[in-house]
Motif scaffolding. Structure first.
Motif, PDB file in Angstrom:
ATOM      1  N   LYS A  54       0.801  -1.223   0.000  1.00 17.73           N
ATOM      2  CA  LYS A  54       0.000   0.000   0.000  1.00 17.73           C
ATOM      3  C   LYS A  54       0.833   1.273   0.000  1.00 17.73           C
ATOM      4  O   LYS A  54       1.822   1.384   0.733  1.00 17.73           O
ATOM      5  CB  LYS A  54      -0.922   0.033   1.227  1.00 17.73           C
ATOM      6  CG  LYS A  54      -1.939  -1.084   1.254  1.00 17.73           C
ATOM      7  CD  LYS A  54      -2.956  -0.900   0.163  1.00 17.73           C
ATOM      8  CE  LYS A  54      -3.976  -2.022   0.164  1.00 17.73           C
ATOM      9  NZ  LYS A  54      -4.767  -2.041  -1.037  1.00 17.73           N
ATOM     10  N   ARG A  55       0.392   2.214  -0.791  1.00 18.85           N
ATOM     11  CA  ARG A  55       0.963   3.561  -0.806  1.00 18.85           C
ATOM     12  C   ARG A  55       0.911   4.122   0.619  1.00 18.85           C
ATOM     13  O   ARG A  55      -0.087   3.949   1.322  1.00 18.85           O
ATOM     14  CB  ARG A  55       0.117   4.417  -1.756  1.00 18.85           C
ATOM     15  CG  ARG A  55       0.548   5.845  -1.885  1.00 18.85           C
ATOM     16  CD  ARG A  55      -0.380   6.534  -2.915  1.00 18.85           C
ATOM     17  NE  ARG A  55       0.045   7.864  -3.209  1.00 18.85           N
ATOM     18  CZ  ARG A  55      -0.468   8.963  -2.652  1.00 18.85           C
ATOM     19  NH1 ARG A  55      -1.464   8.875  -1.797  1.00 18.85           N
ATOM     20  NH2 ARG A  55       0.007  10.149  -2.979  1.00 18.85           N
ATOM     21  N   GLY A  79       7.483   0.595  -8.915  1.00 20.50           N
ATOM     22  CA  GLY A  79       6.783   1.677  -8.245  1.00 20.50           C
ATOM     23  C   GLY A  79       7.717   2.813  -7.891  1.00 20.50           C
ATOM     24  O   GLY A  79       8.688   3.082  -8.601  1.00 20.50           O
ATOM     25  N   GLU A 102      13.392  10.662  -4.101  1.00 21.74           N
ATOM     26  CA  GLU A 102      12.457   9.726  -4.715  1.00 21.74           C
ATOM     27  C   GLU A 102      13.266   8.757  -5.564  1.00 21.74           C
ATOM     28  O   GLU A 102      14.082   9.160  -6.396  1.00 21.74           O
ATOM     29  CB  GLU A 102      11.431  10.445  -5.588  1.00 21.74           C
ATOM     30  CG  GLU A 102      10.432   9.469  -6.184  1.00 21.74           C
ATOM     31  CD  GLU A 102       9.310  10.121  -6.966  1.00 21.74           C
ATOM     32  OE1 GLU A 102       8.908   9.539  -7.996  1.00 21.74           O
ATOM     33  OE2 GLU A 102       8.842  11.208  -6.545  1.00 21.74           O
ATOM     34  N   SER A 104      12.603   5.413  -8.080  1.00 23.88           N
ATOM     35  CA  SER A 104      11.493   4.759  -8.777  1.00 23.88           C
ATOM     36  C   SER A 104      12.000   3.844  -9.883  1.00 23.88           C
ATOM     37  O   SER A 104      13.177   3.897 -10.266  1.00 23.88           O
ATOM     38  CB  SER A 104      10.537   5.795  -9.362  1.00 23.88           C
ATOM     39  OG  SER A 104      11.111   6.430 -10.488  1.00 23.88           O
ATOM     40  N   LEU A 124       5.494   5.376  -2.228  1.00 22.66           N
ATOM     41  CA  LEU A 124       4.697   6.425  -2.874  1.00 22.66           C
ATOM     42  C   LEU A 124       3.657   5.837  -3.817  1.00 22.66           C
ATOM     43  O   LEU A 124       2.795   6.569  -4.313  1.00 22.66           O
ATOM     44  CB  LEU A 124       5.615   7.382  -3.645  1.00 22.66           C
ATOM     45  CG  LEU A 124       6.666   8.108  -2.803  1.00 22.66           C
ATOM     46  CD1 LEU A 124       7.560   8.969  -3.695  1.00 22.66           C
ATOM     47  CD2 LEU A 124       5.996   8.945  -1.720  1.00 22.66           C
ATOM     48  N   THR A 125       3.757   4.537  -4.066  1.00 19.67           N
ATOM     49  CA  THR A 125       2.807   3.838  -4.929  1.00 19.67           C
ATOM     50  C   THR A 125       2.413   2.523  -4.260  1.00 19.67           C
ATOM     51  O   THR A 125       3.138   2.011  -3.396  1.00 19.67           O
ATOM     52  CB  THR A 125       3.429   3.509  -6.310  1.00 19.67           C
ATOM     53  OG1 THR A 125       4.551   2.645  -6.110  1.00 19.67           O
ATOM     54  CG2 THR A 125       3.848   4.765  -7.053  1.00 19.67           C
ATOM     55  N   ASP A 126       1.287   1.977  -4.654  1.00 18.08           N
ATOM     56  CA  ASP A 126       0.944   0.612  -4.264  1.00 18.08           C
ATOM     57  C   ASP A 126       1.943  -0.329  -4.933  1.00 18.08           C
ATOM     58  O   ASP A 126       2.500  -0.020  -5.991  1.00 18.08           O
ATOM     59  CB  ASP A 126      -0.467   0.244  -4.731  1.00 18.08           C
ATOM     60  CG  ASP A 126      -1.568   0.975  -3.967  1.00 18.08           C
ATOM     61  OD1 ASP A 126      -1.291   1.538  -2.889  1.00 18.08           O
ATOM     62  OD2 ASP A 126      -2.717   0.978  -4.465  1.00 18.08           O
ATOM     63  N   ASP A 127       2.153  -1.480  -4.340  1.00 17.28           N
ATOM     64  CA  ASP A 127       2.968  -2.544  -4.909  1.00 17.28           C
ATOM     65  C   ASP A 127       4.410  -2.122  -5.195  1.00 17.28           C
ATOM     66  O   ASP A 127       4.993  -2.523  -6.207  1.00 17.28           O
ATOM     67  CB  ASP A 127       2.326  -3.115  -6.180  1.00 17.28           C
ATOM     68  CG  ASP A 127       0.933  -3.670  -5.917  1.00 17.28           C
ATOM     69  OD1 ASP A 127       0.702  -4.195  -4.813  1.00 17.28           O
ATOM     70  OD2 ASP A 127       0.075  -3.570  -6.815  1.00 17.28           O
ATOM     71  N   ALA A 128       4.995  -1.334  -4.319  1.00 20.13           N
ATOM     72  CA  ALA A 128       6.385  -0.906  -4.483  1.00 20.13           C
ATOM     73  C   ALA A 128       7.318  -2.030  -4.026  1.00 20.13           C
ATOM     74  O   ALA A 128       7.130  -2.623  -2.961  1.00 20.13           O
ATOM     75  CB  ALA A 128       6.655   0.359  -3.689  1.00 20.13           C
TER      76      ALA A 128
END
Length: 191
Positions: A54-55, A79, A102, A104, A124-128
């Motif tokens: 989860k984010r 992510g 950040e 990514s 910062l994103t779901d599924d990172a």
């Protein structure tokens, strides 16, 4: 590969330029020769992955106690995350300071955290998915950390935390950590 110093001595931002073509891209994420020229540990004791569903998930701030402190090279394989390093080396001019970037799967950045620093990140994103290359073996009795919200450090996390481990919520403030668990700044070989 481009390597940039940060405001914390020994903490480095590593940027990559992928070779792109119609198939996609190829990027080299580690080169012992290039990294050693910048003092980055090229000894790899462990490699680990962290999946964050989860984010807003927040992990950290973690370190292994002296004398088992570890260098980490961190990247986000899927992510995006906000990656943070805190200088916890007594005697360091930047003791208690932090940097955050950040990382990514699209900017291909990595962050190098030398021994004597604490590390944490927020998804910062779901599924990172976060990948770590680590210079020391994990030692459970040396596992330590400091509070993510220590007011003396003042990290500006980009999101309110949505998930944290009970252990991370109980970590001490930096001022409460036994100094014997920390590595003095002058002990680091590759400063």
């Amino acid at each position: 590969m481009k390597i940039y110093p940060t405001t914390i001595h020994g903490v480095l931002l590593v940027e990559h330029e992928p070779a792109r073509d119609e198939r996609g891209y190829f990027v080299r994420t580690f080169c012992a020769r290039e990294m050693a020229a910048y003092g980055i540990s090229t000894y790899l004791a462990q490699a680990s992955l962290s999946f964050n569903a989860k984010r807003g998930t927040l992990r950290g701030l973690h370190f292994q106690s002296h004398p088992a402190m570890e260098d980490k090279l961190v990247r986000c394989a899927r992510g995006a995350i906000f990656d943070v390093i805190v200088d916890i080396r007594p005697g360091s001019p930047s003791f208690g300071s932090w940097v955050g970037y950040e990382l990514s799967d699209t900017n291909h950045r990595q962050l190098y955290a030398p021994a004597g620093t604490a590390h944490g990140f927020q998804a910062l994103t779901d599924d990172a998915v976060v990948s770590y290359q680590i210079s020391q073996f994990y030692e459970a009795d040396k596992s330590a950390g400091i509070r993510f919200d220590d007011p003396a450090i003042g990290i500006a996390w980009p999101l309110p935390p949505t998930a944290m481990s009970p252990r991370d919520l109980k970590l001490p403030l930096l001022a409460q950590v036994d100094p014997a668990r920390l590595m003095p700044f002058e002990d680091k070989v590759n400063q």
